[in-house]
Design an enzyme around this catalytic site. Structure first.
Site, PDB file in Angstrom:
ATOM      1  N   ASP A 424       0.755  -1.297  -0.003  1.00 51.36           N
ATOM      2  CA  ASP A 424       0.011  -0.103  -0.127  1.00 51.36           C
ATOM      3  C   ASP A 424       0.826   1.204   0.033  1.00 51.36           C
ATOM      4  O   ASP A 424       0.257   2.342  -0.331  1.00 51.36           O
ATOM      5  CB  ASP A 424      -0.627  -0.149   1.205  1.00 51.36           C
ATOM      6  CG  ASP A 424      -1.848  -0.952   1.003  1.00 51.36           C
ATOM      7  OD1 ASP A 424      -2.182  -1.406  -0.140  1.00 51.36           O
ATOM      8  OD2 ASP A 424      -2.855  -1.243   2.141  1.00 51.36           O
ATOM      9  N   TYR A 505     -10.203  -0.623   1.387  1.00 52.84           N
ATOM     10  CA  TYR A 505     -10.083  -0.561   2.742  1.00 52.84           C
ATOM     11  C   TYR A 505      -9.860   0.991   3.432  1.00 52.84           C
ATOM     12  O   TYR A 505      -9.223   1.644   2.863  1.00 52.84           O
ATOM     13  CB  TYR A 505      -8.866  -1.508   3.270  1.00 52.84           C
ATOM     14  CG  TYR A 505      -9.388  -2.764   3.287  1.00 52.84           C
ATOM     15  CD1 TYR A 505     -10.354  -3.386   4.189  1.00 52.84           C
ATOM     16  CD2 TYR A 505      -8.670  -3.820   2.498  1.00 52.84           C
ATOM     17  CE1 TYR A 505     -10.527  -4.598   4.329  1.00 52.84           C
ATOM     18  CE2 TYR A 505      -9.018  -5.148   2.612  1.00 52.84           C
ATOM     19  CZ  TYR A 505      -9.978  -5.581   3.550  1.00 52.84           C
ATOM     20  OH  TYR A 505     -10.268  -6.939   3.684  1.00 52.84           O
TER      21      TYR A 505
END
Ligand SMILES: *[C@@H]1O[C@H](CO)[C@@H](O)[C@H](O)[C@H]1NC(C)=O
Ligand SMILES: *[C@@H]1O[C@H](CO)[C@@H](O)[C@H](O)[C@H]1NC(C)=O
Ligand SMILES: *[C@@H]1O[C@H](CO)[C@@H](O)[C@H](O)[C@H]1NC(C)=O
Ligand SMILES: *[C@@H]1O[C@H](CO)[C@@H](O)[C@H](O)[C@H]1NC(C)=O
Ligand SMILES: *[C@@H]1O[C@H](CO)[C@@H](O)[C@H](O)[C@H]1NC(C)=O
Ligand SMILES: *[C@@H]1O[C@H](CO)[C@@H](O)[C@H](O)[C@H]1NC(C)=O
Ligand SMILES: *[C@@H]1O[C@H](CO)[C@@H](O)[C@H](O)[C@H]1NC(C)=O
Ligand SMILES: [Cu+2]
Length: 804
Positions: A424, A505
């Site tokens: 990420d 998310y």
């Protein structure tokens, strides 16, 4: 390229999900018509709704509070580059490398993607903080894509990326611009395994939009999936493409695995997968040479579009159930026809500060103090918020505490899940922190702070990226009832919260400071899972069936942090106190064997990686300072740490090898300041930072030790993840707590205590001057008027770097 006003959202949305959300003209991009790409990007930009934000100062101004400002003992030497510093750097490298401004750049030009601060080396920082040293000189790093002919290399026919160090700042003609090799395993990356920026995403999108308009593909997908084919007006289809890029070292070809998700009003594509997969050769910068090399449906592979079409036409394809058009279950908000739970129509409790705020901040220096704690915060794209110089009772506990990287590593029966491993940090944390919602993300008494970063030539600012608040635990920190007294102490905590939404998310980071010197870091995840199509015949080992056609595909979240402890100075060591069964014969009872238990201390002499189940009490100790009772001053670390379950593979190997064990201890080195880099995402075997190289058996006994720990969630989704994952259980935490550090427990000086004494005469009750007074609290309603989707504020007026 990310993060221009409109492109920000585009990059972000694309990012984790790797979806193409767009319907735009389908110009073929080739070296000759790459302007088509620019037009396309502009069209996309205009469509994109940017992000939530809110004017924090307006809100803060409403609070009545005491002196909240404090003088910072030193200036914040970690604060992100100012627009002026960035502009100077950009001007310099623009001339030196013939950069095209990002908004005009194609994959055949040179352009800069990120300009950011290089944190000062610790030695220099400590001289400044602890001695009379000058503030360290500031340096920038810049990541540049070289796609033009002027800096071309024969070995890299499709261009390459290079990271540079520029400094000292402010930049002048004489400022040095050098390849930044001292901190990285590698600082140059071929296009094939480089960063997947917007230009590259769009290239893929152009190919797929054309592909899904061909008669063959259109006929197949409209029959198997239902609805209009991708790219058509009103189509619900979104395409996803896996991370990392699949690089074949032998043929030097790059492939992607794609799939079709269905978009809906809740943007719930992640939980509406359709079960169709395709592998595409996306080698090079010319989308007209891209080619689908495999289609997969119901576990059957077809090695060309023609083969797939023939099978479909001859009705030899077994059709799987389609995703239902009733998708109300994907609503992550309140279902309108829900019943009201008894009394749930009343507003839920809030924390109030009856006599005003009890913490202080120097807003400019981002220096915070609360109850004998103090620290600085800095902000950047790659780490979100970073803590520096965390002190308790005047003693430095941590020089640095910062997020490094998070992986999401998937498993499944289909090629999309099998090939998915997100890193990420490549998508970015600071740039993906949208405005926090007051009273919801943070309690009603929180204050909010902005953040800034530079990307693709734009200085970006975002309000309310993190918040600070004091709160109360719902249990006392300690109590005791004696024969003639009762003593109970409240547990106040100070909290810093940061939330970044990376694709599907929402990661919620909480840093909680306790009165006794304990510090807790918690990461929680919510949002949509990246679900898999539930194939009734093959999905079972990899996840539960959690809706009609949805499998909650099993994945690991492993989140790496750097914790540079300084316990009683920088000379530290790591020890383990094992807690073991033992059999003892005591001199006072020589004929009996007692089964009992003991503590057993070992010291780790050299750099080491550990798993928590193999240790007892894991300590970072001072190598020379002891407490009054002769025990080394120490902090203990424990929590729900973890590591990835799967073994290294083609999709995740050297680029996240820190995830192979729970926790690591290395000798502090300026050249090992981070465990990862943006380019780790696609460069699986030769990453920007190969963390294992930090672990080269150096002595750490009596040295400056850095702890790298992994918060972990083995996420096997159940119906508790439908429609969305919840923070309550999708979380992981570490506790750092004093361990013989002081001579006694340190919260005993707080006034937030109750003491009842009954020692003859009238019993007394002491509240130490902190009695909750009877008063009416003047609570203003939370003001949401400045919450909007107006987008990342760009520093157009603060920079001469053109922005989109
Ligand atoms: C962000 O906060 C500043 C105050 O620091 C305010 O002037 C500005 O309007 C805010 N921006 C947005 C978009 O709310
Ligand atoms: C500088 O870059 C531009 C845009 O890519 C290119 O057209 C030009 O040829 C380059 N200049 C030189 C001297 O190579
Ligand atoms: C992938 O496509 C490129 C460009 O067309 C081609 O040169 C290469 O041979 C292809 N790779 C494979 C393995 O087919
Ligand atoms: C596809 O598979 C068939 C039969 O297995 C084979 O004859 C053919 O050459 C393959 N085509 C490609 C493009 O690989
Ligand atoms: C889905 O929700 C909408 C809006 O609440 C409602 O109009 C519709 O009837 C629902 N559909 C189904 C199939 O329940
Ligand atoms: C960010 O916050 C600081 C401190 O309050 C303020 O001076 C600055 O103007 C803000 N930046 C933006 C772009 O709103
Ligand atoms: C920081 O430390 C590294 C590694 O020792 C060194 O290469 C670099 O030049 C240092 N930076 C500064 C600004 O001194
Ligand atoms: Cu998950």
């Amino acid at each position: 390229m990310e993060s221009k006003k409109p492109t920000m959202k585009w990059a972000t949305l694309l990012s984790l999900l790797s979806f193409w959300f767009l319907t735009v003209d389908s110009a073929i991009v080739s070296p000759r018509s790459s302007k088509g790409l620019l037009n396309r990007r502009k069209a996309i930009s205009e469509e994109l709704a940017p992000v939530l934000k809110r004017d924090s100062h307006h809100y803060q101004g409403q609070r009545k509070s005491a002196s909240e400002d404090i003088v910072a003992p030193k200036s914040n030497i970690w604060s992100e580059l100012t627009p002026t510093e960035i502009n100077g750097v950009y001007k310099l490298i623009k001339e030196k490398f013939n950069l095209t401004d990002a908004n005009d750049a194609t994959l055949f030009d040179n352009y800069a993607v990120w300009i950011a601060l290089i944190n000062p080396n610790k030695t220099d920082a400590l001289e400044y903080l602890d001695g009379n040293g000058p503030a360290p000189q500031r340096y920038a790093r810049a990541s540049i894509f070289f796609g033009g002919h002027d800096f071309a290399k024969d070995s890299e026919p499709d261009g390459y990326w290079q990271i540079y160090q520029i400094g000292p700042l402010p930049a002048t003609e004489n400022t040095e611009v050098v390849e930044m090799n001292w901190a990285y395993t590698q600082s140059t990356f071929p296009f094939a395994q480089g960063y997947r920026d917007d230009n590259r995403w769009i290239l893929e999108d152009i190919f797929f939009e054309d592909l899904f308009q061909t008669n063959e593909v259109k006929a197949i997908v409209e029959d198997l999936i239902g609805g209009k084919s991708y790219g058509l007006e009103g189509s619900k289809m979104q395409l996803g493409s896996t991370d990392p890029l699949v690089y074949d070292r032998e043929t030097k070809s790059v492939f992607s695995w794609g799939t079709v998700f269905l978009d809906n009003e809740w943007r719930a594509g992640d939980i509406l997968p359709t079960g169709l997969f395709f592998k595409t050769n996306i080698t090079g910068r010319d989308s007209s040479t891209f080619k689908v090399v495999l289609w997969v449906y119901n576990n059957v592979a077809y090695n060309s579009t023609e083969a797939f079409y023939e099978a479909w036409k001859s009705k030899s394809i077994f059709k799987l159930p389609q995703v239902s058009t009733n998708q109300n279950w994907t609503n992550p908000s309140r279902n309108g026809d829900s019943d009201t739970r008894l009394l749930d129509d009343r507003t839920s409790p809030i924390v109030i500060e009856p006599q005003g705020r009890r913490w202080q901040v120097n807003e400019k220096e981002r220096y915070f103090t609360w109850m004998d704690w103090s620290f600085y915060i800095s902000y950047n794209r790659d780490n979100g918020i970073l803590f520096f110089d965390i002190k308790f009772k005047g003693q430095r506990i941590l020089y640095e505490l910062s997020l490094q990287e998070a992986i999401a590593d998937y498993a499944g029966d289909d090629p999309f899940q099998v090939h998915t491993a997100f890193l990420d940090t490549s998508y970015g944390w600071g740039n993906n922190a949208y405005g926090l919602i007051p009273g919801y993300d943070c309690p009603a008494n929180a204050a909010y702070f902005n953040g800034s970063w530079n990307a693709a030539g734009v200085n970006n600012f975002q309000n309310n990226t993190y918040c600070a608040y004091e709160s109360m635990e719902d249990y006392p920190i300690t109590r005791h009832t004696g024969r003639d007294y009762v003593s109970v102490s409240k547990a106040a905590t100070f909290n810093i919260r940061f939330v970044a939404t990376i694709g599907n998310y929402d990661y919620n980071f909480n840093y909680k400071f306790f009165m006794d010197g304990t510090l807790q870091v918690t990461v929680r995840a919510a949002g949509f899972i990246q679900g898999a199509y539930y194939n009734p015949y093959t999905a079972e080992p990899f996840g539960y069936k959690i809706h009609d056609t949805l499998s909650g595909s099993f994945h690991d979240h492993i989140i790496n942090f750097k914790a540079d402890f300084d316990i009683g100075g920088t000379k530290n060591r790591v020890s383990n106190t094992a807690l073991k069964p033992a059999t003892f014969v005591y001199p006072w009872d020589p004929d009996t064997e007692y089964n009992t238990k003991i503590k057993e201390r070992t010291v780790f002499e050299t750099e080491t990686s550990l798993n928590m189940e193999d240790v007892g009490n894991l300590l970072i100790e001072s190598a020379d300072a002891k407490n009054k009772w002769g025990n080394p001053k120490a902090y203990r670390v424990y929590g729900s740490l973890g590591r990835r379950i799967a073994e290294p593979s083609q999709k995740l190997a050297e680029n996240a090898n820190w995830a192979d064990q729970d926790i690591h201890f290395t000798k502090q080195k300026d050249s090992e300041f981070t465990s990862t880099g943006v380019f780790n995402a696609n460069s699986v075997f030769s990453p920007q930072v190969n963390f294992q190289t930090f672990l080269d058996n150096e002595n750490i006994d009596g040295e400056d030790v850095v702890c790298w720990f992994n918060l972990a969630l083995h996420h096997l989704p159940t119906t508790q993840d439908v429609p969305g994952t919840i923070f309550t259980t999708a979380n992981s935490e570490i506790v750092m707590t004093p361990y013989n550090y002081f001579d006694s427990e340190q919260s005993r000086d707080t006034r937030q205590q109750f003491l009842y004494l009954d020692r003859g005469g009238d019993p007394t009750t002491d509240l130490f001057g902190t009695q909750l007074q009877s008063m009416r609290y003047d609570i203003s309603p939370l003001d949401f008027s400045s919450v909007n989707f107006a987008g990342i504020q760009q520093g157009k007026d603060m920079t001469n770097i053109p922005s989109l």
